[in-house]
Design an enzyme around this catalytic site. Structure first.
Site, PDB file in Angstrom:
ATOM      1  N   LYS A 162      64.045   2.307  -2.200  1.00  0.00           N
ATOM      2  CA  LYS A 162      63.361   1.103  -2.678  1.00  0.00           C
ATOM      3  C   LYS A 162      62.432   0.563  -1.594  1.00  0.00           C
ATOM      4  O   LYS A 162      62.840   0.394  -0.442  1.00  0.00           O
ATOM      5  CB  LYS A 162      64.384   0.028  -3.075  1.00  0.00           C
ATOM      6  CG  LYS A 162      63.757  -1.157  -3.790  1.00  0.00           C
ATOM      7  CD  LYS A 162      64.814  -2.035  -4.389  1.00  0.00           C
ATOM      8  CE  LYS A 162      64.221  -3.223  -5.131  1.00  0.00           C
ATOM      9  NZ  LYS A 162      63.328  -2.832  -6.229  1.00  0.00           N
ATOM     10  N   GLY A 167      66.148  -0.027   5.431  1.00  0.00           N
ATOM     11  CA  GLY A 167      66.193   1.418   5.687  1.00  0.00           C
ATOM     12  C   GLY A 167      64.895   2.115   5.331  1.00  0.00           C
ATOM     13  O   GLY A 167      64.436   3.019   6.047  1.00  0.00           O
ATOM     14  N   CYS A 168      64.272   1.688   4.240  1.00  0.00           N
ATOM     15  CA  CYS A 168      63.020   2.313   3.794  1.00  0.00           C
ATOM     16  C   CYS A 168      61.850   1.930   4.702  1.00  0.00           C
ATOM     17  O   CYS A 168      60.947   2.743   4.938  1.00  0.00           O
ATOM     18  CB  CYS A 168      62.726   1.906   2.354  1.00  0.00           C
ATOM     19  SG  CYS A 168      64.035   2.411   1.211  1.00  0.00           S
ATOM     20  N   ILE A 169      61.873   0.706   5.221  1.00  0.00           N
ATOM     21  CA  ILE A 169      60.835   0.291   6.176  1.00  0.00           C
ATOM     22  C   ILE A 169      60.934   1.146   7.442  1.00  0.00           C
ATOM     23  O   ILE A 169      59.923   1.639   7.961  1.00  0.00           O
ATOM     24  CB  ILE A 169      60.975  -1.208   6.512  1.00  0.00           C
ATOM     25  CG1 ILE A 169      60.612  -2.058   5.292  1.00  0.00           C
ATOM     26  CG2 ILE A 169      60.096  -1.584   7.697  1.00  0.00           C
ATOM     27  CD1 ILE A 169      60.908  -3.537   5.455  1.00  0.00           C
TER      28      ILE A 169
END
Length: 311
Positions: A162, A167-169
């Site tokens: 997402k 974590g995705c950043i």
């Protein structure tokens, strides 16, 4: 003066002259013996001992007869007689071996990952040309085949669950900082998620990402790449596809692997053959180019024209 004799009554005299009967001698009771003589218990014990001896003789007698007659028995009878013994020995051995058996316990985390992943492409597979169509963050449509055709040696796709989550950043920024190094090695970087184009566009703008983000809200491409989380979602992972021209195929899967942000970057580096030093050099080169661009914009000459001259 003469003494007067005292008179006694006849009753007292009679009572005085009655002899006292002797007291009876005490009777001493004999203690009963611990072992009764000819008692019922002794008879029962004797009978039990006799029964035990007879039973022992009866049990040992068939064994002796069987052992003595085994030599005279036919081979078929001997084989049939030995079958129960073999079965018994096998069952005993099986029962004995059970506690000693060591079962390997699977890692719960790995088992869960394997259950969540959908079936699809795997390492070494040729990429089919009919993979589902996807969108970029600006809303335009594209395919994996088109991305491979525009790449020099191949493409790297990191999948994130997402946009704009911690974590995705972290994962997006790691690949952003290594983008130039991968490009120098001939591989183009892409991000992939189930987010909408509008969501990914905001994500790209806020994090200053230098690569294209791919949008797959239907998760059809996720399923083909084996990175779909059941029932719906994205498994954080990395997909490296090499550009080829073989039997009508445009690509070959080098690696498809679930991984954390840092590990996904490491897998991509190893797959395309670049080391940490080259990534640092490429990052430094990119920063230097960015500095020059910003300094040129700052030092741009501005001509000042006075209002009087214009008038």
């Amino acid at each position: 003066m003469s003494e007067v004799p005292l008179r006694r009554s006849g009753r007292n005299a009679a009572k005085k002259n009655v002899p006292v009967p002797p007291s009876p001698a005490p009777e001493y009771k004999k203690r009963a013996s611990a072992e009764p003589k000819n008692s019922t218990a002794k008879k029962i014990k004797t009978a039990t001992d006799s029964t035990a001896i007879a039973l022992k003789a009866a049990l040992t007698k068939p064994v002796e007869v069987a052992s003595s007659s085994r030599a005279a028995a036919s081979p078929e009878e001997v084989g049939n007689a030995e079958k129960p013994a073999k079965a018994t020995s096998k069952s005993i051995a099986k029962t004995t071996a059970k506690p000693m058996a060591v079962k390997s316990v699977a890692n719960p985390a790995k088992t869960k990952k394997a259950d969540e992943m959908s079936e699809g492409l795997k390492d070494g597979d040729l990429v089919p040309t009919d993979l589902p169509e996807i969108q970029t963050e600006d809303g335009s449509k594209t395919t994996i085949e088109s991305l491979l055709k525009s790449a020099q040696k191949g493409i790297i796709i990191f999948a994130y669950p997402k946009a704009s989550t911690p974590g995705c950043i972290a994962q997006a920024c790691l690949f952003r900082d290594s983008f130039t190094a991968f490009l120098d090695a001939g591989y183009t970087v892409y991000g992939l998620s189930g987010d909408s184009p509008a969501t990914n566009e905001k994500f790209k703008s806020k994090q200053n990402l230098t690569y294209t983000l791919l949008c797959d809200p239907s998760y059809e491409l996720h399923e083909k790449l084996a990175i779909k989380k059941k029932p719906k979602g994205t498994i954080r992972s990395v997909v490296i596809i090499e550009k080829i021209s073989e039997d009508g195929h445009t690509g070959k899967v080098l690696r498809i692997s679930p991984a954390s942000p840092q590990i996904s970057l490491q897998i991509a580096k190893e797959a395309v053959g670049i080391d940490h030093a080259s990534i640092i050099a490429a990052a430094a080169k990119a920063k230097e180019a960015e500095k020059k661009t910003s300094s040129n914009e700052t030092n741009f000459p501005i001509s000042i024209v006075s209002v009087d001259a214009v008038a």
